[in-house]
Design an enzyme around this catalytic site. Structure first.
Site, PDB file in Angstrom:
ATOM      1  N   LYS A 139      42.133  40.908  39.630  1.00 34.04           N
ATOM      2  CA  LYS A 139      41.663  41.721  40.756  1.00 34.04           C
ATOM      3  C   LYS A 139      41.370  43.140  40.263  1.00 34.04           C
ATOM      4  O   LYS A 139      42.123  43.686  39.457  1.00 34.04           O
ATOM      5  CB  LYS A 139      42.758  41.736  41.830  1.00 34.04           C
TER       6      LYS A 139
ATOM      7  N   ALA B  86      35.267  41.707  53.156  1.00 37.01           N
ATOM      8  CA  ALA B  86      35.375  43.160  52.997  1.00 37.01           C
ATOM      9  C   ALA B  86      36.858  43.459  52.851  1.00 37.01           C
ATOM     10  O   ALA B  86      37.528  43.888  53.776  1.00 37.01           O
ATOM     11  CB  ALA B  86      34.780  43.894  54.185  1.00 37.01           C
TER      12      ALA B  86
ATOM     13  N   CYS C 193      30.924  46.893  43.821  1.00 38.43           N
ATOM     14  CA  CYS C 193      31.568  46.376  45.023  1.00 38.43           C
ATOM     15  C   CYS C 193      30.692  46.653  46.242  1.00 38.43           C
ATOM     16  O   CYS C 193      30.310  47.793  46.497  1.00 38.43           O
ATOM     17  CB  CYS C 193      32.951  46.998  45.213  1.00 38.43           C
TER      18      CYS C 193
ATOM     19  N   GLY D 291      28.280  33.391  40.643  1.00 34.42           N
ATOM     20  CA  GLY D 291      27.658  33.293  41.951  1.00 34.42           C
ATOM     21  C   GLY D 291      27.562  31.861  42.428  1.00 34.42           C
ATOM     22  O   GLY D 291      26.703  31.103  41.996  1.00 34.42           O
TER      23      GLY D 291
ATOM     24  N   GLY E  68      34.372  31.840  41.427  1.00 35.80           N
ATOM     25  CA  GLY E  68      34.964  32.718  42.435  1.00 35.80           C
ATOM     26  C   GLY E  68      35.422  31.976  43.665  1.00 35.80           C
ATOM     27  O   GLY E  68      36.491  31.339  43.684  1.00 35.80           O
TER      28      GLY E  68
HETATM   29  C1  LIG Z   1      37.575  37.771  48.767  1.00 34.67           C
HETATM   30  C2  LIG Z   1      36.823  38.278  47.569  1.00 34.67           C
HETATM   31  C3  LIG Z   1      37.316  39.374  46.863  1.00 34.67           C
HETATM   32  C4  LIG Z   1      36.628  39.867  45.755  1.00 34.67           C
HETATM   33  N1  LIG Z   1      37.148  40.932  45.056  1.00 34.67           N
HETATM   34  C5  LIG Z   1      36.486  41.400  43.950  1.00 34.67           C
HETATM   35  C6  LIG Z   1      37.029  42.454  43.168  1.00 34.67           C
HETATM   36  O1  LIG Z   1      38.109  42.987  43.431  1.00 34.67           O
HETATM   37  N2  LIG Z   1      36.318  42.890  42.098  1.00 34.67           N
HETATM   38  C7  LIG Z   1      35.123  42.329  41.734  1.00 34.67           C
HETATM   39  O2  LIG Z   1      34.534  42.754  40.730  1.00 34.67           O
HETATM   40  N3  LIG Z   1      34.608  41.304  42.443  1.00 34.67           N
HETATM   41  C8  LIG Z   1      35.250  40.828  43.540  1.00 34.67           C
HETATM   42  N4  LIG Z   1      34.714  39.768  44.244  1.00 34.67           N
HETATM   43  C9  LIG Z   1      33.411  39.188  43.830  1.00 34.67           C
HETATM   44  C10 LIG Z   1      33.617  37.957  42.964  1.00 34.67           C
HETATM   45  O3  LIG Z   1      34.278  38.267  41.760  1.00 34.67           O
HETATM   46  C11 LIG Z   1      32.249  37.312  42.626  1.00 34.67           C
HETATM   47  O4  LIG Z   1      31.465  38.227  41.884  1.00 34.67           O
HETATM   48  C12 LIG Z   1      31.471  36.905  43.863  1.00 34.67           C
HETATM   49  O5  LIG Z   1      32.340  36.377  44.835  1.00 34.67           O
HETATM   50  C13 LIG Z   1      30.378  35.875  43.545  1.00 34.67           C
HETATM   51  O6  LIG Z   1      30.906  34.689  42.997  1.00 34.67           O
HETATM   52  P1  LIG Z   1      31.263  33.363  43.866  1.00 34.67           P
HETATM   53  O7  LIG Z   1      30.045  33.055  44.669  1.00 34.67           O
HETATM   54  O8  LIG Z   1      31.595  32.326  42.857  1.00 34.67           O
HETATM   55  O9  LIG Z   1      32.411  33.735  44.705  1.00 34.67           O
HETATM   56  C14 LIG Z   1      35.410  39.249  45.357  1.00 34.67           C
HETATM   57  C15 LIG Z   1      34.930  38.150  46.056  1.00 34.67           C
HETATM   58  C16 LIG Z   1      35.619  37.641  47.150  1.00 34.67           C
HETATM   59  C17 LIG Z   1      35.072  36.450  47.877  1.00 34.67           C
END
Ligand SMILES: Cc1cc2nc3c(=O)[nH]c(=O)nc-3n(C[C@H](O)[C@H](O)[C@H](O)COP(=O)(O)O)c2cc1C
Ligand SMILES: Cc1cc2nc3c(=O)[nH]c(=O)nc-3n(C[C@H](O)[C@H](O)[C@H](O)COP(=O)(O)OP(=O)(O)OC[C@H]3O[C@@H](n4cnc5c(N)ncnc54)[C@H](O)[C@@H]3O)c2cc1C
Ligand code: FES
Lengths: 306, 279
Positions: free
Chosen positions: A48, A73, A132, A245, A267
């Site tokens: 995180k 968020a 972010c 993604g 993710g």
């Molecule tokens: C609940 C949640 C919290 C996230 N927190 C962070 C974070 O703290 N730092 C970050 O770089 N990305 C954060 N992300 C983004 C993910 O690392 C990732 O880039 C994004 O969700 C796209 O990938 P996915 O479609 O496989 O989830 C977060 C995503 C989600 C859903």
């Protein structure tokens, strides 16, 4: 069959036993999913995002479902870099590759976190969260302005000798330009993409579904966008790219490799299936074997032209 | 106030593909789902599972995407070392509608048991268990587990007789049971808080347990606090993961920070929650 395939990849100086990592913010500090997945089976995990001080997140609702995806968020709630080094890292089993994600509202904050992490042997590298999508200040501003991004990468590179990955925002007109800026400032690799800025509305209450209004869209809904951006960035730079993604299956992950990513991050899929990353790592090796590739690295950029 | 004895730590959660044994309507929108789960470690009343209907292994279902939290209604050993886990659910939206389509023999991904269970009141304590809506499903195991000496009384509220979950099961437990319906189709007409107020007025209640819609739990918490009685609630926030990884299920605490409903709860002492900040 898959045992014969060499799965090792190098992500900007971070050597990974296989190309599958878990994405920042989706895997906690690594211990939350320990009952479901042996972390030493996957390439590693990105923790995180950390700030210099502990940070409290947004008021609820923080998450909502979206078509083939979710909005969040959270606002980078985290324990702070000190508690991460003191409490979270030692709780991880040996042999887990850890990449620390860093965040700040100005470059000096990022540098502060990087300096604290610099001498920590368990940290294999840092990922700079320059993207972010829902924090009021910082993050996405760096990822959307080439000059601010250049300054951020320069500052971080000065603050640490560890490999630096820069996590880019998809909310830009030209991802190639942003990728070149990072390469020019000495970034060791790129992670893309972060969540796509988005919102939704609850018509019964005539309110945004998230208390914050704006959120980040993740999950399968963003995969084709992410794939396009990874492909464009891979054309533009020669530093390694980590594709992120909407990856739910090994097949999804292979698409990113074929488009030029040397590794991927899983993710949102972790929420549905906390064993997803292990399943995807196995599946990539099986695919390589089936297709006659002795090494997973040979899949990278192996997209055939029409 | 009676002290709450400490309980053994809950078992580590598993991820498994559960086999649907039975999935049928109980009339109205309420359904009963029985799952056979290999390696089920056993749960404690108040714990829950995350269910991903229609998605197993590499078979994809991208929409609706997130798993749905459901209380373990009850469980018992099944053939071959497996366990049977029973869920009572109400069709609310797309996820639970999809759940109704899972036929016997099909698989559903299950992750659990998750969360902190209800602390059990001491045997000598006198308990009230107050349920409303789908919250009723979280309370059956608790009523079973509370010692007979604690003379637990059960108060269940629903919009109508059709909406009330598990009425027969609760009646069969042989504890004092009061039912309220808003339309008067069963039991007393009105809200479940009316019999709660009467019971609290007797002055012999030590502990209130409550699970249901947020306004109902809040009313229970306020009535209990006014009577100087300890109150536990089980929150039903939206969740994405259920195991502390997404930080999505935050519930505000009086100090201004947040608890995670999936990890620190879903059971909380009512005074640990800043009710104004709950969505
Ligand atoms: C609940 C949640 C919290 C996230 N927190 C962070 C974070 O703290 N730092 C970050 O770089 N990305 C954060 N992300 C983004 C993910 O690392 C990732 O880039 C994004 O969700 C796209 O990938 P996915 O479609 O496989 O989830 C977060 C995503 C989600 C859903
Ligand atoms: C710990 C816990 C235990 C639960 N146990 C049970 C149970 O045993 N039986 C049962 O029927 N339900 C239970 N719920 C509620 C259940 O999870 C929701 O009703 C379900 O997720 C709704 O999904 P859906 O796709 O049908 O509805 P959606 O389409 O997602 O939403 C339909 C409506 O339901 C509301 N909703 C969505 N998620 C929740 C939620 N988590 N809680 C309350 N309302 C929600 C939405 O705001 C919307 O108004 C529990 C919830 C939690 C957090
Ligand atoms: S639901 Fe993900 S942290 Fe609670």
């Amino acid at each position: 069959m898959s045992a014969a395939v060499d799965t090792k990849v190098d992500l900007g100086g971070i050597s990974l036993r296989n190309p599958v990592l878990t994405a920042s913010g989706t895997f906690g500090y690594g211990t939350e999913l320990a009952p479901f997945l042996d972390l030493t089976r996957i390439g590693g995990f990105v923790a995180k995002s950390l700030t210099p001080q502990p940070r409290i997140g947004n008021p609820p609702p923080r998450i909502a479902e979206a078509p083939a995806g979710m909005l969040n968020a959270i606002s980078l709630e985290n324990v702070g870099v000190e508690a991460f080094v003191r409490d979270k890292l030692p709780a991880l089993p040996d042999g887990v590759t850890v990449i620390a994600s860093v965040f700040g509202t100005e470059p000096a904050h990022y540098a502060e976190v990087c300096k604290r992490l610099a001498g920590v042997p368990r940290v294999a590298g840092v990922e700079v969260n320059a993207s972010c999508p829902h924090v009021k200040a910082g993050g996405i501003e760096f990822g959307q302005d080439p000059r601010a991004l250049a300054e951020l990468v320069r500052t971080v590179k000065r603050a640490t000798g560890q490999p630096v990955l820069v996590k880019l925002s998809p909310n830009v007109t030209s991802i190639a330009e942003m990728a070149r800026v990072c390469e020019g400032e000495g970034a060791d690799g790129l992670s893309l993409v972060n969540a796509v800025q988005a919102m939704d509305v609850d018509v019964a209450r005539r309110r945004t579904v998230l208390r914050n209004g704006l959120g980040g869209l993740s999950g399968p809904a963003i995969r084709p966008i992410a794939l396009r951006m990874v492909w464009q960035a891979a054309q533009a730079v020669s530093i390694p790219i980590c594709g992120i993604g909407g990856i739910m299956t090994a097949e999804d992950a292979v698409k990113f490799l074929l488009c030029g990513a040397v590794a991927v991050q899983v993710g949102t899929a972790n929420y549905l299936d906390p064993a997803a990353a292990g399943r995807i790592a196995d599946g990539i090796a099986e695919y390589a074997a089936e297709q006659g590739f002795p090494r997973v690295i040979d899949l990278v950029g192996a997209l055939e032209s029409w | 106030m009676t002290s709450i004895p400490s309980q053994a730590a809950p078992a580590l959660a598993i991820r498994a593909d559960a086999e649907v044994v039975e999935n049928r309507s109980e009339g109205g929108a309420n359904h009963r789902l029985r799952l056979r789960v290999q390696g089920w470690p056993g749960s404690t009343p108040g714990q829950f599972v995350m269910l991903s209907p229609g998605s197993v292994g590499e078979v994809r279902r991208d929409d609706p995407l997130l798993p749905r939290p459901m209380a373990v209604y009850r469980e018992h050993p099944a053939a071959g070392g497996a366990a049977e886990v029973e869920i009572l659910y109400r069709v609310e939206g797309r996820g639970t509608a999809l759940l109704t389509e899972s036929a016997p023999g099909e698989a559903i991904r299950i992750v659990g048991p998750l969360g902190q269970p209800f602390p059990l009141a001491a045997a000598a304590a006198r308990c009230l268990v107050v349920g409303g809506g789908t919250g009723v499903a979280s309370l059956y195991g608790l009523v079973e587990a509370l010692a007979a000496e604690s003379r637990p009384e059960v108060l269940l509220g629903a919009r109508s007789a059709d909406d009330l979950m598990a009425h027969d099961d609760f009646a069969a437990l042989g504890r004092p049971l009061v039912v309220t319906t808003e339309d008067g189709s069963l039991g007393e007409t009105g809200l479940v808080t009316a019999p709660l107020e009467r019971a609290l007025a007797r002055g012999d209640v030590d502990t209130v347990y409550s699970c249901g819609p947020t306004p109902m739990m809040r009313a229970c918490a306020e009535l209990a606090a006014a009577a100087g009685v300890r109150c536990f609630v089980s929150l039903e926030n939206n969740m994405a993961c259920g195991f502390g990884a997404c930080l999505g299920c935050a519930a505000p605490r009086p100090a201004g920070d947040y608890a995670l409903v999936c990890r620190d709860g879903p059971v909380f002492e009512a005074s640990e929650i800043a009710w104004d900040g709950l969505p």
